[in-house]
Design a protein around this motif. Structure first.
Motif, PDB file in Angstrom:
ATOM      1  N   GLN A   1     -35.257 142.038  42.438  1.00 18.12           N
ATOM      2  CA  GLN A   1     -36.086 140.806  42.792  1.00 18.12           C
ATOM      3  C   GLN A   1     -35.592 140.620  44.305  1.00 18.12           C
ATOM      4  O   GLN A   1     -36.596 139.803  44.885  1.00 18.12           O
ATOM      5  N   GLY A   2     -34.828 141.405  45.095  1.00 19.60           N
ATOM      6  CA  GLY A   2     -34.685 141.004  46.329  1.00 19.60           C
ATOM      7  C   GLY A   2     -33.924 139.925  46.475  1.00 19.60           C
ATOM      8  O   GLY A   2     -33.710 139.274  47.827  1.00 19.60           O
ATOM      9  N   TRP A   3     -32.905 139.442  45.587  1.00 15.82           N
ATOM     10  CA  TRP A   3     -32.320 138.146  45.865  1.00 15.82           C
ATOM     11  C   TRP A   3     -31.064 138.513  46.988  1.00 15.82           C
ATOM     12  O   TRP A   3     -30.315 139.661  47.008  1.00 15.82           O
ATOM     13  N   GLN A   4     -30.858 137.458  47.623  1.00 19.27           N
ATOM     14  CA  GLN A   4     -29.769 137.761  48.901  1.00 19.27           C
ATOM     15  C   GLN A   4     -28.670 136.759  48.226  1.00 19.27           C
ATOM     16  O   GLN A   4     -28.611 135.747  48.189  1.00 19.27           O
ATOM     17  N   VAL A   5     -27.723 137.500  47.307  1.00 17.38           N
ATOM     18  CA  VAL A   5     -26.714 137.017  46.514  1.00 17.38           C
ATOM     19  C   VAL A   5     -25.638 136.816  47.589  1.00 17.38           C
ATOM     20  O   VAL A   5     -25.021 137.760  47.725  1.00 17.38           O
TER      21      VAL A   5
END
Length: 459
Positions: free
Chosen positions: A210-214
């Motif tokens: 999802q391309g989350w910037q965690v």
């Protein structure tokens, strides 16, 4: 937004006495502003609600990953449906502020999952208003087990391990859903932990896709026990486990680190320091212990799959474990009681650690993202130079440089440098300290500190 010239910070004379005095003054002048809303969040966490949720989860009999999925009252299927319904109820009360989804995969051919089994995580996402793709996450594990890891029929209440973590995650969602944040918060009830950390692996892969910037995973695994097998009863401390250098580190990154340092300044370590600072400021009667290890000796938890994926992730848990109450058949032998039953859970303590999570996530979600592309230089010079990438986040008011002696566990000194993307600490020799940079919001909330280079990067 940025400056075309380095900003020198001439704050020291060159005498040793003046230097030490100046550093002492700076240590007491960290430009910290108390945040009333964070105190309110800490106070809003309810031990009673957490206790009720733990009891509900215990009442499902067993939550083993391989257990019943069709029954409305028993097994992991019933448990995860209840968790999903609870997240949906919380979302309804905040006007639909949570996206409640299932993130799952079918696992088979594994030692502890030999036959095809759907491992289902229940996830609630509270999207941020400014940077909705920037995430901080709290997780707990749905599943439970007894002595035989493959026994999926016997009663396995799993009250502390880990109904306490799931109950804390639900409670954090209840409290934080009453606020709006700049970044997003993810509340995760993970499955398959006892069978091989599969829920975390599935969610970490999903986050990457999802391309989350965690920027932080706060894994809560056993947050309700206050009496250890060592005979110590203690409701005022907790442990934060964090890995050192990333397991994904390349050979070239390891070579650079050997000469520049950073073994104790990974993003996960600085996330742990951030949470430790939150505890000191906002959680009464709680002292957190920074444990410089991925997890307990030779053991594992659901933050590890996120570390394996390169994300910053830590484990938050009780200080004194009681092994008779972990992974045990329900029984009494020679007067000794075994089993993870609800009478071994202290709800007030679980609420205290839940408050720590909630305040830490709120602070990170309101604050700007950690600075990116932080670089440092100053070899064979009298001063230390910094640069970082200019951010488009409109909430940023400026940046703060931190430093400490290399043998110290926490940041000792700091200096605000304004809304720039480069700065100089004059007459502060790079060889003698460890450095980092944090972003500060207009409300004086700050990001975790970023150690320069690939070692400390949050992305």
């Amino acid at each position: 937004m940025s400056s075309s010239k380095f900003q020198p910070l001439s704050m020291f004379s060159l005498t040793l006495g003046s230097l030490l005095l100046s550093q002492s003054l700076i240590a007491n002048e960290l430009n910290y502003r108390d945040q009333a809303q964070l105190h309110q969040i800490a106070k809003a966490v309810s031990a009673e609600r957490i206790g009720q949720d733990i009891q509900t989860l215990v009442n499902f009999g067993t939550r083993h990953t391989l257990s019943e999925t069709q029954s409305p009252t028993r097994g992991i299927g019933a448990a995860r449906r209840w968790i999903k319904a609870e997240f949906e109820r919380i979302s309804k009360q905040c006007g639909g502020c949570l996206e409640v989804i299932e993130v799952s995969d079918v696992i088979s051919g594994e030692k502890r999952i030999p036959n095809p089994t759907e491992v289902v995580n229940i996830i609630a996402i509270q999207r941020g208003a400014v940077e909705p793709n920037r995430m901080v996450m709290m997780s707990g594990d749905i599943d439970s087990r007894v002595s035989d890891v493959m026994d999926f029929t016997s009663d396995s209440p799993g009250a502390n391990d880990n109904a306490s973590g799931v109950a804390g995650t639900l409670e954090a969602a209840r409290v934080l859903s009453q606020y709006r944040f700049n970044g997003s918060i993810v509340y995760a009830a993970l499955s398959g932990e006892e069978q091989g950390l599969f829920g975390g692996k599935i969610l970490a892969a999903y986050a990457k896709k999802q391309g989350w910037q965690v920027h932080g995973v706060l894994n809560n695994d056993m947050i309700g026990n206050i009496t250890g097998i060592n005979g110590v009863t203690d409701n005022t401390t907790a442990r934060i486990f964090s890995e050192g250098t990333r397991v994904t580190e390349t050979k070239e990154q390891a070579r650079v680190r050997r000469f520049t340092g950073g073994e104790v300044d990974s993003a996960s370590r600085n996330l742990a320091r951030y949470i430790d600072t939150i505890a000191d400021r906002y959680i009464p009667n709680l002292d957190t212990m920074l444990v410089y290890r991925l997890d307990r000796f030779g053991r594992g938890g659901h933050h590890r799959p996120f570390n394996d994926a390169g994300f910053s992730a830590v484990r938050i848990m009780e200080t004194n474990e009681h092994y008779d109450r972990q992974h045990q058949d329900l029984r009494t032998e020679n007067g000794r009681v075994y089993g993870d039953t609800i009478d071994g859970v202290d709800f007030d303590y679980a609420a205290k650690l839940t408050a720590l999570n909630a305040v830490s996530m709120a602070s990170m979600a309101w604050a700007p993202a950690p600075p990116t592309a932080v670089k440092i230089s100053g070899a064979v010079e009298a001063s230390t130079h910094f640069t970082w990438q200019q951010s488009s986040d409109p909430t940023i008011a400026g940046y703060r440089i931190y430093w400490r002696y290399t043998s110290e566990p926490q940041w000792q000194f700091s200096r605000d440098v304004g809304k720039v993307n480069q700065a100089i600490l004059e007459n502060i020799v790079i060889d003698n300290y460890t450095f980092g940079v944090a972003a500060i919001s207009q409300d004086a909330l700050e990001s975790p500190v970023v150690f320069p280079g690939d070692v400390g990067a949050f992305e």
